[in-house]
Design an enzyme around this catalytic site. Structure first.
Site, PDB file in Angstrom:
ATOM      1  N   ASP A   1      12.025  -6.119  -3.051  1.00 50.44           N
ATOM      2  CA  ASP A   1      11.463  -4.984  -2.295  1.00 50.44           C
ATOM      3  C   ASP A   1      11.552  -5.286  -0.805  1.00 50.44           C
ATOM      4  OD1 ASP A   1      10.316  -2.513  -1.969  1.00 50.44           O
ATOM      5  OD2 ASP A   1       8.534  -2.937  -3.159  1.00 50.44           O
TER       6      ASP A   1
ATOM      7  N   ARG B   1       3.015   7.118  -7.212  1.00 52.50           N
ATOM      8  CA  ARG B   1       1.850   6.768  -6.398  1.00 52.50           C
ATOM      9  C   ARG B   1       0.986   8.019  -6.216  1.00 52.50           C
ATOM     10  NH1 ARG B   1       0.597   2.588  -2.519  1.00 52.50           N
ATOM     11  NH2 ARG B   1       2.706   1.726  -2.426  1.00 52.50           N
TER      12      ARG B   1
ATOM     13  N   ARG C   1       6.459   4.034   8.819  1.00 51.80           N
ATOM     14  CA  ARG C   1       6.055   5.106   7.888  1.00 51.80           C
ATOM     15  C   ARG C   1       6.181   6.480   8.537  1.00 51.80           C
ATOM     16  NH1 ARG C   1       1.534   1.827   7.201  1.00 51.80           N
ATOM     17  NH2 ARG C   1       1.446   0.780   5.195  1.00 51.80           N
TER      18      ARG C   1
ATOM     19  N   THR D   1       2.331  -2.658  -6.136  1.00 53.47           N
ATOM     20  CA  THR D   1       3.658  -2.266  -6.649  1.00 53.47           C
ATOM     21  C   THR D   1       4.237  -3.380  -7.509  1.00 53.47           C
ATOM     22  OG1 THR D   1       4.080  -0.820  -4.770  1.00 53.47           O
ATOM     23  CG2 THR D   1       6.023  -1.642  -5.937  1.00 53.47           C
TER      24      THR D   1
ATOM     25  N   LYS E   1       8.300   4.403 -10.162  1.00 49.08           N
ATOM     26  CA  LYS E   1       6.920   4.171  -9.700  1.00 49.08           C
ATOM     27  C   LYS E   1       6.313   5.493  -9.250  1.00 49.08           C
ATOM     28  CE  LYS E   1       5.922   2.550  -5.316  1.00 49.08           C
ATOM     29  NZ  LYS E   1       5.901   1.535  -4.246  1.00 49.08           N
TER      30      LYS E   1
ATOM     31  N   GLU F   1      -8.381  -6.142  26.609  1.00 50.65           N
ATOM     32  CA  GLU F   1      -7.166  -5.900  27.412  1.00 50.65           C
ATOM     33  C   GLU F   1      -6.421  -7.214  27.620  1.00 50.65           C
ATOM     34  OE1 GLU F   1      -7.829  -3.961  31.130  1.00 50.65           O
ATOM     35  OE2 GLU F   1      -8.637  -2.145  30.187  1.00 50.65           O
TER      36      GLU F   1
HETATM   37  C1  R5P Z   1       7.527   1.467  -0.737  1.00 53.70           C
HETATM   38  O1  R5P Z   1       8.318   2.407  -0.612  1.00 53.70           O
HETATM   39  C2  R5P Z   1       7.869   0.083  -0.305  1.00 53.70           C
HETATM   40  O2  R5P Z   1       9.231  -0.201  -0.526  1.00 53.70           O
HETATM   41  C3  R5P Z   1       7.008  -0.942  -1.006  1.00 53.70           C
HETATM   42  O3  R5P Z   1       7.260  -0.850  -2.404  1.00 53.70           O
HETATM   43  C4  R5P Z   1       5.541  -0.687  -0.773  1.00 53.70           C
HETATM   44  O4  R5P Z   1       5.291  -0.553   0.598  1.00 53.70           O
HETATM   45  C5  R5P Z   1       4.697  -1.831  -1.335  1.00 53.70           C
HETATM   46  O5  R5P Z   1       3.373  -1.528  -1.105  1.00 53.70           O
HETATM   47  P1  R5P Z   1       2.218  -2.176  -1.946  1.00 53.70           P
HETATM   48  O6  R5P Z   1       2.383  -3.664  -1.903  1.00 53.70           O
HETATM   49  O7  R5P Z   1       0.963  -1.713  -1.221  1.00 53.70           O
HETATM   50  O8  R5P Z   1       2.251  -1.629  -3.324  1.00 53.70           O
END
Ligand code: R5P
Length: 308
Positions: A227, A194, A93, A235, A192, A36
């Site tokens: 990004d 996932r 998210r 990614t 991409k 805490e």
């Molecule tokens: C996804 O929509 C985001 O823009 C990033 O591409 C993603 O969060 C990257 O995550 P990571 O490094 O785990 O691939």
């Protein structure tokens, strides 16, 4: 005006304070053995405009709780106006209900910070453009894109030898903005995929439909991947491998938020990128730094908001 910082990014807070010609107002953050926290502001903030610097990056929950307690301490001690600088905002998210039965975590965080008395939020490159509309207090949504454009220009990279790349389709608006800032530098998007059960990322191909670069190869061009955040690093790593197969020349990455979970520093250092540029929106501790990493500060952009 007073500026205070929680524990999540004191380095950035110090730089912002310096830009504003201020010193950080000391806070006592006492952590009890069970985790805490007890927060105490150690200067008089009565009738003062106050700035709180606290990105809610990992450890997200701890940093949010600390932020809530700091805002409460300022409010209780008579602060007039509280601006929260949260360059990276955790829980983005979960900005809506994806499935029945779910909570909307981001709205919970927003309600908490608003009801505790924050008057304004300053943030950077949110994951979705609809998020600012969830706030009931003014929010300034800044972007690292102008800083990235400035760095690209300083590096002398030109439109005839460089192509901007979004490593997924979600980044198309970001890449278009950067292209505009660089006199229509050509751009392309990676498709991409996932796997939602394993989280594994595959860079499948280039989307020539929505890309300003219509060719399927890059014939020795310099590529700049852009990004909003790096978490695992997969990614960027996977996009790099695909682009190399398409004859890319040297490759660089520009990303706003360096979340760097688990193995990300190793994955990025061994990736095909020459350098990874990130901002200081999230503090990168020494043990997560690596030789390819370059940090660009957002402090000036933040400070500009207080000189208007
Ligand atoms: C996804 O929509 C985001 O823009 C990033 O591409 C993603 O969060 C990257 O995550 P990571 O490094 O785990 O691939």
């Amino acid at each position: 005006m007073k500026i205070v910082a929680g524990n999540s990014n004191k380095v950035l807070a110090e730089v912002i304070a310096k830009q504003l010609g201020l010193k950080l107002t000391p806070l006592e953050i006492f952590i009890f053995p069970d985790g805490e926290r007890r927060i105490r502001v150690l200067e008089n903030v009565l009738e003062q405009d106050c700035i709180v610097v606290q990105p809610t990056s990992p450890d997200v929950d701890t940093n949010y709780i600390e932020l809530f307690l700091i805002v409460d301490a300022l409010k209780r001690n008579g602060a007039r106006d509280i601006t929260v600088i949260m360059p990276y905002m955790g829980y983005q998210r979960q900005d809506h209900q994806f499935r029945d039965g779910e909570c909307v975590s981001l709205e919970v965080m927003i309600k908490a910070v608003e009801s505790l008395g924050a008057d304004k939020i300053i943030t950077f490159d949110m994951h979705s453009i609809r998020i600012p509309s969830l706030f009931h207090i003014p929010i300034k949504h800044l972007s690292a894109i102008p800083l990235f454009a400035e760095t690209i220009r300083k590096n002398g990279w030109k439109n005839d030898d460089t192509i901007l790349i979004s490593p997924d389709m979600g980044g198309i608006n970001r890449i278009k903005k950067l292209s505009e800032a660089l006199d229509d530098m050509p751009y392309a998007n990676v498709v991409k995929n996932r796997d939602l059960s394993t989280g594994k990322v595959v860079a499948a191909n280039i989307d020539c439909e929505s890309s300003a670069w219509k060719k399927k190869t890059f014939e020795g061009k310099r590529l700049i991947l852009v990004d909003d955040m790096i978490s695992s690093g997969h990614t960027i790593d996977e996009a790099g491998k695909l682009l190399k197969k398409l004859d890319a020349g040297e490759m660089y990455t520009f990303v706003t938020h360096a979340i760097f979970s688990s193995e990300a520093p190793t994955i990025l250092q061994t990736s095909l990128m020459e350098n990874i540029y990130v901002t200081d929106s999230v503090f990168v501790p020494k043990e997560k730094q690596f030789t390819k990493l370059k940090i660009v500060s957002i402090a000036k952009e933040v400070a500009k908001e207080f000189s208007k």
